[in-house]
Scaffold this motif. Sequence first.
Motif, PDB file in Angstrom:
ATOM      1  N   LYS A  69      -5.854  -0.391   0.122  1.00 45.34           N
ATOM      2  CA  LYS A  69      -5.471   0.336   1.329  1.00 45.34           C
ATOM      3  C   LYS A  69      -4.558   1.518   1.006  1.00 45.34           C
ATOM      4  CE  LYS A  69      -2.279  -1.264   4.373  1.00 45.34           C
ATOM      5  NZ  LYS A  69      -1.602  -2.125   5.373  1.00 45.34           N
ATOM      6  N   ILE A  70      -4.766   2.633   1.710  1.00 49.97           N
ATOM      7  CA  ILE A  70      -3.853   3.770   1.617  1.00 49.97           C
ATOM      8  C   ILE A  70      -3.468   4.131   3.042  1.00 49.97           C
ATOM      9  CG2 ILE A  70      -3.547   6.171   0.911  1.00 49.97           C
ATOM     10  CD1 ILE A  70      -5.790   5.770  -1.141  1.00 49.97           C
ATOM     11  N   ALA A 117       0.841  -1.200   0.000  1.00 48.19           N
ATOM     12  CA  ALA A 117       0.000   0.000   0.000  1.00 48.19           C
ATOM     13  C   ALA A 117       0.875   1.249   0.000  1.00 48.19           C
ATOM     14  CB  ALA A 117      -0.887  -0.008   1.241  1.00 48.19           C
ATOM     15  N   PRO A 118       0.395   2.319  -0.641  1.00 45.41           N
ATOM     16  CA  PRO A 118       1.159   3.566  -0.625  1.00 45.41           C
ATOM     17  C   PRO A 118       1.087   4.257   0.741  1.00 45.41           C
ATOM     18  CG  PRO A 118      -0.944   3.894  -1.720  1.00 45.41           C
ATOM     19  CD  PRO A 118      -0.853   2.428  -1.415  1.00 45.41           C
ATOM     20  N   VAL A 119       2.166   4.930   1.091  1.00 45.38           N
ATOM     21  CA  VAL A 119       2.203   5.727   2.322  1.00 45.38           C
ATOM     22  C   VAL A 119       2.186   7.194   1.899  1.00 45.38           C
ATOM     23  CG1 VAL A 119       3.504   6.271   4.412  1.00 45.38           C
ATOM     24  CG2 VAL A 119       3.527   3.934   3.488  1.00 45.38           C
ATOM     25  N   ILE A 146      -4.619   9.012  -5.789  1.00 43.33           N
ATOM     26  CA  ILE A 146      -3.541   8.446  -4.963  1.00 43.33           C
ATOM     27  C   ILE A 146      -3.295   6.998  -5.403  1.00 43.33           C
ATOM     28  CG2 ILE A 146      -2.888   7.702  -2.635  1.00 43.33           C
ATOM     29  CD1 ILE A 146      -4.439  10.167  -1.571  1.00 43.33           C
ATOM     30  N   SER A 147      -4.377   6.240  -5.543  1.00 43.83           N
ATOM     31  CA  SER A 147      -4.225   4.835  -5.949  1.00 43.83           C
ATOM     32  C   SER A 147      -3.594   4.736  -7.333  1.00 43.83           C
ATOM     33  CB  SER A 147      -5.577   4.131  -5.968  1.00 43.83           C
ATOM     34  OG  SER A 147      -6.142   4.162  -4.685  1.00 43.83           O
ATOM     35  N   LEU A 148      -3.997   5.635  -8.195  1.00 45.73           N
ATOM     36  CA  LEU A 148      -3.467   5.639  -9.557  1.00 45.73           C
ATOM     37  C   LEU A 148      -1.968   5.938  -9.544  1.00 45.73           C
ATOM     38  CD1 LEU A 148      -4.232   5.627 -12.595  1.00 45.73           C
ATOM     39  CD2 LEU A 148      -4.513   8.096 -12.409  1.00 45.73           C
ATOM     40  N   THR A 149      -1.597   6.954  -8.774  1.00 44.08           N
ATOM     41  CA  THR A 149      -0.181   7.312  -8.675  1.00 44.08           C
ATOM     42  C   THR A 149       0.616   6.149  -8.080  1.00 44.08           C
ATOM     43  OG1 THR A 149      -0.850   9.593  -8.339  1.00 44.08           O
ATOM     44  CG2 THR A 149       1.422   9.058  -7.795  1.00 44.08           C
ATOM     45  N   ALA A 150       0.043   5.524  -7.071  1.00 43.06           N
ATOM     46  CA  ALA A 150       0.717   4.393  -6.427  1.00 43.06           C
ATOM     47  C   ALA A 150       0.927   3.261  -7.426  1.00 43.06           C
ATOM     48  CB  ALA A 150      -0.099   3.906  -5.234  1.00 43.06           C
ATOM     49  N   GLU A 151      -0.084   3.029  -8.234  1.00 44.00           N
ATOM     50  CA  GLU A 151       0.006   1.956  -9.222  1.00 44.00           C
ATOM     51  C   GLU A 151       1.150   2.236 -10.204  1.00 44.00           C
ATOM     52  OE1 GLU A 151      -2.788   0.292 -12.699  1.00 44.00           O
ATOM     53  OE2 GLU A 151      -3.867   0.919 -10.901  1.00 44.00           O
ATOM     54  N   LEU A 152       1.251   3.498 -10.604  1.00 46.91           N
ATOM     55  CA  LEU A 152       2.308   3.871 -11.543  1.00 46.91           C
ATOM     56  C   LEU A 152       3.684   3.758 -10.898  1.00 46.91           C
ATOM     57  CD1 LEU A 152       0.653   6.988 -13.175  1.00 46.91           C
ATOM     58  CD2 LEU A 152       0.831   4.685 -14.098  1.00 46.91           C
ATOM     59  N   THR A 176     -17.220  19.482   3.099  1.00 42.49           N
ATOM     60  CA  THR A 176     -18.371  18.761   2.541  1.00 42.49           C
ATOM     61  C   THR A 176     -17.997  17.375   2.029  1.00 42.49           C
ATOM     62  OG1 THR A 176     -18.024  19.528   0.276  1.00 42.49           O
ATOM     63  CG2 THR A 176     -19.306  20.971   1.728  1.00 42.49           C
ATOM     64  N   GLY A 177     -16.718  17.157   1.804  1.00 38.97           N
ATOM     65  CA  GLY A 177     -16.282  15.860   1.304  1.00 38.97           C
ATOM     66  C   GLY A 177     -16.246  15.786  -0.211  1.00 38.97           C
ATOM     67  N   GLU A 178     -16.756  16.808  -0.854  1.00 36.17           N
ATOM     68  CA  GLU A 178     -16.730  16.870  -2.318  1.00 36.17           C
ATOM     69  C   GLU A 178     -15.292  16.712  -2.812  1.00 36.17           C
ATOM     70  OE1 GLU A 178     -17.907  20.772  -3.647  1.00 36.17           O
ATOM     71  OE2 GLU A 178     -17.167  20.414  -5.684  1.00 36.17           O
ATOM     72  N   GLY A 179     -15.083  15.816  -3.775  1.00 38.86           N
ATOM     73  CA  GLY A 179     -13.760  15.679  -4.381  1.00 38.86           C
ATOM     74  C   GLY A 179     -12.802  14.757  -3.627  1.00 38.86           C
ATOM     75  N   VAL A 180     -13.140  14.384  -2.395  1.00 37.71           N
ATOM     76  CA  VAL A 180     -12.207  13.565  -1.611  1.00 37.71           C
ATOM     77  C   VAL A 180     -12.033  12.178  -2.247  1.00 37.71           C
ATOM     78  CG1 VAL A 180     -11.747  12.510   0.638  1.00 37.71           C
ATOM     79  CG2 VAL A 180     -12.626  14.846   0.522  1.00 37.71           C
ATOM     80  N   GLU A 181     -13.152  11.657  -2.743  1.00 33.07           N
ATOM     81  CA  GLU A 181     -13.102  10.350  -3.409  1.00 33.07           C
ATOM     82  C   GLU A 181     -12.159  10.400  -4.633  1.00 33.07           C
ATOM     83  OE1 GLU A 181     -13.898   6.750  -2.615  1.00 33.07           O
ATOM     84  OE2 GLU A 181     -15.216   8.171  -1.563  1.00 33.07           O
ATOM     85  N   ASP A 182     -12.227  11.525  -5.355  1.00 27.80           N
ATOM     86  CA  ASP A 182     -11.338  11.699  -6.517  1.00 27.80           C
ATOM     87  C   ASP A 182      -9.888  11.685  -6.066  1.00 27.80           C
ATOM     88  OD1 ASP A 182     -13.551  12.036  -8.127  1.00 27.80           O
ATOM     89  OD2 ASP A 182     -13.503  14.231  -7.997  1.00 27.80           O
ATOM     90  N   LEU A 183      -9.635  12.382  -4.961  1.00 27.06           N
ATOM     91  CA  LEU A 183      -8.260  12.424  -4.449  1.00 27.06           C
ATOM     92  C   LEU A 183      -7.763  11.006  -4.159  1.00 27.06           C
ATOM     93  CD1 LEU A 183      -5.798  14.038  -3.393  1.00 27.06           C
ATOM     94  CD2 LEU A 183      -6.856  13.951  -1.141  1.00 27.06           C
ATOM     95  N   LEU A 184      -8.610  10.210  -3.496  1.00 27.66           N
ATOM     96  CA  LEU A 184      -8.205   8.850  -3.151  1.00 27.66           C
ATOM     97  C   LEU A 184      -7.927   8.035  -4.422  1.00 27.66           C
ATOM     98  CD1 LEU A 184     -10.699   8.163  -0.217  1.00 27.66           C
ATOM     99  CD2 LEU A 184      -8.306   8.866  -0.071  1.00 27.66           C
ATOM    100  N   GLU A 185      -8.729   8.275  -5.440  1.00 26.25           N
ATOM    101  CA  GLU A 185      -8.505   7.568  -6.703  1.00 26.25           C
ATOM    102  C   GLU A 185      -7.179   7.941  -7.337  1.00 26.25           C
ATOM    103  OE1 GLU A 185     -10.904   6.915 -10.062  1.00 26.25           O
ATOM    104  OE2 GLU A 185     -12.611   6.304  -8.843  1.00 26.25           O
TER     105      GLU A 185
END
Length: 388
Positions: A146-147, A98-100, A255-261, A244-253
């Motif tokens: 996991k992040i 998992a990325p840190v 992060i996962s994308l960057t980690a994958e790369l 409001t949480g708007e955009g947080v899901e995008d951020l997590l995505e």
Amino acid sequence: MSKVRIYTLAKDLGVDNNRMLQMLDELGVSYKSASSTLDEDTVETIKGLIADEQANGGSAAAPAATSSTPAAEAEPAAAPSEPAATADASDDGVPHRAPVVTIMGHVDHGKTSLLDYIRKTKVAAKEAGGITQHVGAFEAKTSKGKIVFIDTPGHEAFTTIRARGANVADIAIIVIAADDSLMPQTREAIAHAQAAKVPMIVAINKVDLPQADPERVKTDLTTVNLVPEEYGGDIIVVPLSAKTGEGVEDLLEYISLTAELEDLRADPKAEFSGVIIESRVDKQAGVLATVMVQQGTLRVGDFLVVGEKYGKIKAMTNSNGDRIKEAGPSTPVQILGFSEAPTSGEKVSSAKNEHAARELVASRVGERRDAEAARQNRKLSLEEMMGS
Ligand code: GDP
Ligand code: MG
């Protein structure tokens, strides 16, 4: 049709980024990173290949291999399933980890709020009565895996840890308030991430505010040579609101994308190594140290060596507060068993038994004394030379 980014195409076509890069390599297409763009012809070729793959049951070889070279003909029929399989299980089968992630930015731009929002929404809630202790890191469960977030006041943790030569974060999130844009500590944070060569994602926070001006933040970023993707650069910028949480899901995505790369991997069977994230002394429990496992596996009963001290793990707790017996790579664990509080950023290694731990400590003490003596000698001979 406009140009398409490699990872966007991969996502649209539902293939792994690494597989996509592998296909481009096989086609001889050059690219800088997965955020590089592809021209129309390449996109069409890739789409065709993927369509062929899917038509052939998901694991067709790339064209270079199918265009029947004599060597390929001679191979037994097992070959076709290989490319896809090796793309994922390469590097001698060392598994992904998992990325840190560390969150940095100017004071009041919303670092704590963002971490709180993620913790609140992505960490499995503990049953009533469970005490949430401050561990300095937590594990968020997302749809992409996991992040691990370091939540020790971002900056200091990152810099003190780095100052000791350890790199604990894989990805840095630079939080910038949309109503304030770049501030001195923002620039500092960017400089730290650049020095550590850690990929950055910019989170433009507080977009819920009426005076929010995300466009200004993007323009300002270009003045420090961070060019957002939509301006043709390679910096991922995510507008969000920790409120409001708007955009947080995008951020997590992202992060996962960057980690994958980044293709982060660590071997749980390798020799253990880790870093101290933070430590404190509890009146009742004693010294509590948070260790990030970077490689190998920690087990209760193991002997750990930090600098010139050693300890035995008496108990281990994960960031959820659960007692655990072992912890693999990218797991932050709170450890009971040190007699003195280690400093954040110190490297941790393990020893087979108490004897080995003592020996390692003795050799470190010896090395330090030798170095000190050598320094003293140089000083003396320098003084002699100067005739004092
Ligand atoms: P830190 O110093 O970077 O950790 O910033 P904090 O998380 O403590 O936030 C500073 C202030 O900004 C607090 O009053 C937060 O409630 C507020 N804040 C943080 N994120 C947002 C947001 O997305 N929208 C709004 N409106 N306020 C926010
Ligand atoms: Mg804060």
